[in-house]
Motif scaffolding. Structure first.
Motif, PDB file in Angstrom:
ATOM      1  N   ALA A   1       0.852  -1.199   0.000  1.00 33.27           N
ATOM      2  CA  ALA A   1       0.000   0.000   0.000  1.00 33.27           C
ATOM      3  C   ALA A   1       0.886   1.247   0.000  1.00 33.27           C
ATOM      4  CB  ALA A   1      -0.904  -0.005   1.227  1.00 33.27           C
ATOM      5  N   PRO A   2       0.488   2.284  -0.742  1.00 31.59           N
ATOM      6  CA  PRO A   2       1.324   3.498  -0.790  1.00 31.59           C
ATOM      7  C   PRO A   2       1.441   4.127   0.600  1.00 31.59           C
ATOM      8  CG  PRO A   2      -0.798   3.851  -1.881  1.00 31.59           C
ATOM      9  CD  PRO A   2      -0.705   2.392  -1.586  1.00 31.59           C
ATOM     10  N   ASP A   3       2.586   4.765   0.859  1.00 34.32           N
ATOM     11  CA  ASP A   3       2.798   5.409   2.154  1.00 34.32           C
ATOM     12  C   ASP A   3       1.776   6.528   2.369  1.00 34.32           C
ATOM     13  OD1 ASP A   3       4.936   3.747   2.374  1.00 34.32           O
ATOM     14  OD2 ASP A   3       6.456   5.340   2.452  1.00 34.32           O
ATOM     15  N   GLU A   4       1.266   6.607   3.587  1.00 31.26           N
ATOM     16  CA  GLU A   4       0.395   7.715   3.952  1.00 31.26           C
ATOM     17  C   GLU A   4       1.235   8.993   4.023  1.00 31.26           C
ATOM     18  OE1 GLU A   4       0.623   4.825   5.443  1.00 31.26           O
ATOM     19  OE2 GLU A   4      -1.350   3.939   5.086  1.00 31.26           O
ATOM     20  N   LYS A   5       0.583  10.134   3.844  1.00 32.70           N
ATOM     21  CA  LYS A   5       1.307  11.406   3.876  1.00 32.70           C
ATOM     22  C   LYS A   5       2.034  11.604   5.201  1.00 32.70           C
ATOM     23  CE  LYS A   5       0.773  16.370   3.272  1.00 32.70           C
ATOM     24  NZ  LYS A   5      -0.177  17.500   3.168  1.00 32.70           N
ATOM     25  N   HIS A   6       1.399  11.203   6.284  1.00 34.63           N
ATOM     26  CA  HIS A   6       1.988  11.448   7.604  1.00 34.63           C
ATOM     27  C   HIS A   6       2.514  10.164   8.256  1.00 34.63           C
ATOM     28  CE1 HIS A   6       0.602  15.528   7.293  1.00 34.63           C
ATOM     29  NE2 HIS A   6      -0.629  15.112   7.067  1.00 34.63           N
TER      30      HIS A   6
END
Length: 285
Positions: free
Chosen positions: A91-96
DNA sequence: ACCCCGACCTGCAGGC
DNA sequence: TGCCTGCAGGTCGGGG
């Protein structure tokens, strides 16, 4: 986020999805997220590697995972905006995204600590003899803990020279209550937030504790309170207790008991919501 | 020993 | 559009 119900939702998710798994790689992506780990992010990552997760525990708003074969635990606090998510590795990294914990198995998921405001964090601590991370020894038991002492709580309130909402938010007196559930329990109890604790009778304390427990259990049954996507379980899903709130966030809306418009008052750099008719202020306010 | 306040962060909504 | 202010579910340290 999160007060006791929201943290308990997260604890259950950790228990289900991470218990028994062994840590492989740890990435610390923001130093503030490990600031309670005084030896720093590299030490945090190095120590955690190879350790096996036990069953997640909770006291008030603190969460911890006992680590097998060492007398220490991984401690977490979500602060105002923290999330613990179990995500597919791809899953793509979350912004934070602040901390990533990978496991040495083939389940394909990893644990992520995501936190916009960085008031929360993870850290490693030795356990006290009763299995509690040492740095949270000052946190009182929470009202859903079978060992919570109602009589001692009442006597402590009588001794204090403070007001009832301040006392509810004092985590060394009673833990797990935050701004939302304090306002909800006070509304149910018809108590104004500035009522002095020293004047509370034993039946009034008992009634207040009963409402604190009821509102927390009801919120837990509905997966917690979420006004937005910041407050989610480990799978990223929101609870829906916000639809059941009677006080918090209801400025100018009719009191569900008497119809009087609810009020909001600035209070300790935050807000208090109350019904001006059902919850009369003390004479000396 | 209490009790209280400000500091610590980022982002969003609303007013101008 | 952009700038400013206020607001957000928490905790802790230090001053009074």
């Amino acid at each position: 986020m999160p007060e006791l119900p929201e943290v308990e939702v997260v604890r259950r998710g950790l228990e289900r999805w991470t218990a028994g798994r062994t840590v492989d790689e740890v990435q610390v992506l923001h130093p503030r997220a490990v600031r309670r780990h005084l030896a720093g992010g590299a030490d945090f990552a190095a120590r955690l590697r190879g350790l096996r997760f036990g069953t997640a525990m909770r006291r008030g708003k603190y969460l911890w995972v006992p680590l097998d074969e060492v007398e220490s635990s991984l401690l977490g606090h979500l602060g105002m905006s923290g999330q613990l998510l179990v995500q597919p590795q791809e899953a793509p990294d979350e912004k934070h995204l602040r901390i990533r914990i990978r496991f040495d198995d083939t389940l394909g998921t990893e644990l992520r600590f995501v936190d916009q405001r960085t008031f929360g964090g993870l850290s490693l601590h030795e356990n006290t003899p009763d299995g509690l991370p040492d740095v949270i020894a000052h946190i009182a038991r929470d009202p859903l803990d079978p060992a919570f002492d109602d009589t001692a709580f009442h006597l402590a309130l009588r001794m204090r020279r403070t007001t009832v909402k301040r006392a509810l938010l004092d985590q060394s007196l009673i833990s797990g209550v935050g701004n939302i559930y304090a306002d909800e329990a006070l509304w149910r109890s018809r108590l104004h937030y500035e009522r002095p604790t020293a004047a509370l009778t034993r039946p009034r304390t008992a009634e207040l504790l009963g409402h604190v427990r009821d509102v927390m259990r009801e919120a837990l049954d509905q997966g917690g309170t979420s006004f937005d996507s910041l407050y989610v379980n480990v799978n990223g899903e929101s609870g829906y207790f916000d639809r059941s709130l009677d006080a918090y966030g209801r400025e100018d809306e009719p009191c569900r008991r008497c119809g009087t418009p609810m009020r909001r008052r600035p209070w300790m750099n935050r807000s208090s919501y109350f019904c001006p008719r059902c919850q009369r202020p003390p004479r000396i306010a």
